[in-house]
Design a protein around this motif. Structure first.
Motif, PDB file in Angstrom:
ATOM      1  N   VAL A 106      -4.394  16.059  16.569  1.00 19.80           N
ATOM      2  CA  VAL A 106      -3.966  16.211  15.183  1.00 19.80           C
ATOM      3  C   VAL A 106      -3.272  17.559  15.117  1.00 19.80           C
ATOM      4  O   VAL A 106      -3.848  18.578  15.515  1.00 19.80           O
ATOM      5  CB  VAL A 106      -5.136  16.151  14.180  1.00 19.80           C
ATOM      6  CG1 VAL A 106      -4.632  16.403  12.758  1.00 19.80           C
ATOM      7  CG2 VAL A 106      -5.847  14.800  14.260  1.00 19.80           C
ATOM      8  N   ILE A 107      -2.037  17.547  14.622  1.00 23.68           N
ATOM      9  CA  ILE A 107      -1.238  18.760  14.516  1.00 23.68           C
ATOM     10  C   ILE A 107      -0.965  18.997  13.042  1.00 23.68           C
ATOM     11  O   ILE A 107      -0.505  18.096  12.335  1.00 23.68           O
ATOM     12  CB  ILE A 107       0.074  18.606  15.306  1.00 23.68           C
ATOM     13  CG1 ILE A 107      -0.262  18.344  16.781  1.00 23.68           C
ATOM     14  CG2 ILE A 107       0.958  19.834  15.149  1.00 23.68           C
ATOM     15  CD1 ILE A 107       0.906  18.007  17.642  1.00 23.68           C
ATOM     16  N   ASP A 108      -1.267  20.219  12.582  1.00 21.54           N
ATOM     17  CA  ASP A 108      -1.037  20.525  11.164  1.00 21.54           C
ATOM     18  C   ASP A 108       0.437  20.856  10.931  1.00 21.54           C
ATOM     19  O   ASP A 108       1.242  20.873  11.862  1.00 21.54           O
ATOM     20  CB  ASP A 108      -1.977  21.627  10.670  1.00 21.54           C
ATOM     21  CG  ASP A 108      -1.716  22.987  11.288  1.00 21.54           C
ATOM     22  OD1 ASP A 108      -0.681  23.186  11.964  1.00 21.54           O
ATOM     23  OD2 ASP A 108      -2.567  23.872  11.105  1.00 21.54           O
TER      24      ASP A 108
ATOM     25  N   GLU B 204      -8.482  17.899   6.061  1.00 23.28           N
ATOM     26  CA  GLU B 204      -8.551  19.352   5.897  1.00 23.28           C
ATOM     27  C   GLU B 204      -7.179  20.001   6.031  1.00 23.28           C
ATOM     28  O   GLU B 204      -6.840  20.911   5.284  1.00 23.28           O
ATOM     29  CB  GLU B 204      -9.532  19.949   6.909  1.00 23.28           C
ATOM     30  CG  GLU B 204     -10.974  19.607   6.584  1.00 23.28           C
ATOM     31  CD  GLU B 204     -11.953  20.013   7.686  1.00 23.28           C
ATOM     32  OE1 GLU B 204     -11.586  20.838   8.550  1.00 23.28           O
ATOM     33  OE2 GLU B 204     -13.076  19.492   7.673  1.00 23.28           O
ATOM     34  N   SER B 205      -6.365  19.516   6.965  1.00 27.03           N
ATOM     35  CA  SER B 205      -5.016  20.057   7.133  1.00 27.03           C
ATOM     36  C   SER B 205      -4.144  19.751   5.928  1.00 27.03           C
ATOM     37  O   SER B 205      -3.365  20.592   5.483  1.00 27.03           O
ATOM     38  CB  SER B 205      -4.372  19.488   8.397  1.00 27.03           C
ATOM     39  OG  SER B 205      -5.068  19.911   9.533  1.00 27.03           O
ATOM     40  N   ALA B 206      -4.269  18.542   5.393  1.00 24.97           N
ATOM     41  CA  ALA B 206      -3.499  18.173   4.206  1.00 24.97           C
ATOM     42  C   ALA B 206      -3.946  18.995   3.008  1.00 24.97           C
ATOM     43  O   ALA B 206      -3.129  19.413   2.180  1.00 24.97           O
ATOM     44  CB  ALA B 206      -3.646  16.685   3.924  1.00 24.97           C
ATOM     45  N   LEU B 207      -5.245  19.268   2.916  1.00 23.19           N
ATOM     46  CA  LEU B 207      -5.774  20.069   1.814  1.00 23.19           C
ATOM     47  C   LEU B 207      -5.254  21.503   1.885  1.00 23.19           C
ATOM     48  O   LEU B 207      -4.832  22.065   0.871  1.00 23.19           O
ATOM     49  CB  LEU B 207      -7.306  20.051   1.858  1.00 23.19           C
ATOM     50  CG  LEU B 207      -8.047  20.624   0.676  1.00 23.19           C
ATOM     51  CD1 LEU B 207      -7.696  19.867  -0.601  1.00 23.19           C
ATOM     52  CD2 LEU B 207      -9.547  20.560   0.925  1.00 23.19           C
ATOM     53  N   VAL B 208      -5.244  22.078   3.074  1.00 22.58           N
ATOM     54  CA  VAL B 208      -4.707  23.433   3.258  1.00 22.58           C
ATOM     55  C   VAL B 208      -3.239  23.468   2.860  1.00 22.58           C
ATOM     56  O   VAL B 208      -2.793  24.373   2.159  1.00 22.58           O
ATOM     57  CB  VAL B 208      -4.907  23.911   4.718  1.00 22.58           C
ATOM     58  CG1 VAL B 208      -4.092  25.146   5.015  1.00 22.58           C
ATOM     59  CG2 VAL B 208      -6.379  24.148   5.005  1.00 22.58           C
TER      60      VAL B 208
END
Length: 163
Positions: A121-123, A152-156
């Motif tokens: 998974v790449i942010d 979590e990455s989408a939230l950040v």
């Protein structure tokens, strides 16, 4: 690029910008992994809608440009995006492929050098936030961990936009 929707090949452009503006799940596939590889595709297909619901995208990277993939997608009703990694450039960057250390040195039954079965998974900052390299051919990447990393990455990303 190859895109399948319920097993049928679809056409139209896939913009790299569209894939990278959200957390991206990248999974490597090769027909040389046979049943283990097929099972990984089926598991990815099962969680694809949840990946999208959590704010991410999914891309399967295939080392070979082969017709068997079209047949498999049709038989299994896959709805996945595939990218043909000619020369295994992406696989080399993520260290799941090497010309100097081919997979046939590690695994019996593999007669071609193929990328390892791996999922990342790449942010949106292009940082790896989850990785699973299946070195024991157990096919046990964690869907919950993938979905959590995407969420979590989408939230950040969302929080940065609103700040």
């Amino acid at each position: 690029w190859q895109r399948f929707n319920n097993g049928a090949a679809t056409h139209g452009p896939v913009m790299l910008r569209q894939l990278l503006n959200k957390p991206l799940v990248i999974s490597f596939y090769s027909k040389h992994w046979q049943t283990t590889g097929f099972e990984q595709l089926i598991r990815l297909n099962e969680i694809q809608s949840e990946i999208k619901a959590n704010g991410g995208n999914l891309l399967v990277i295939n080392a070979e440009n082969d017709d068997d993939l079209t047949k498999l997608a049709w038989e299994k009703g896959l709805s996945l995006n595939f990218y043909y990694d000619k020369g295994n450039e992406i696989a080399e960057m993520l260290r799941v492929y090497s010309d100097s250390d081919p997979v046939w040195n590690k695994f019996s039954g593999i007669d071609a050098n193929a990328p390892l079965l791996a999922t990342f998974v790449i942010d949106t900052a292009k940082q790896i936030v989850y990785d699973h390299i299946d070195l024991h051919l157990t096919g046990t990447f964690s869907p919950d961990q993938i979905l959590s990393a995407v969420y979590e990455s989408a939230l950040v990303r969302s929080n940065k936009k609103s700040a």
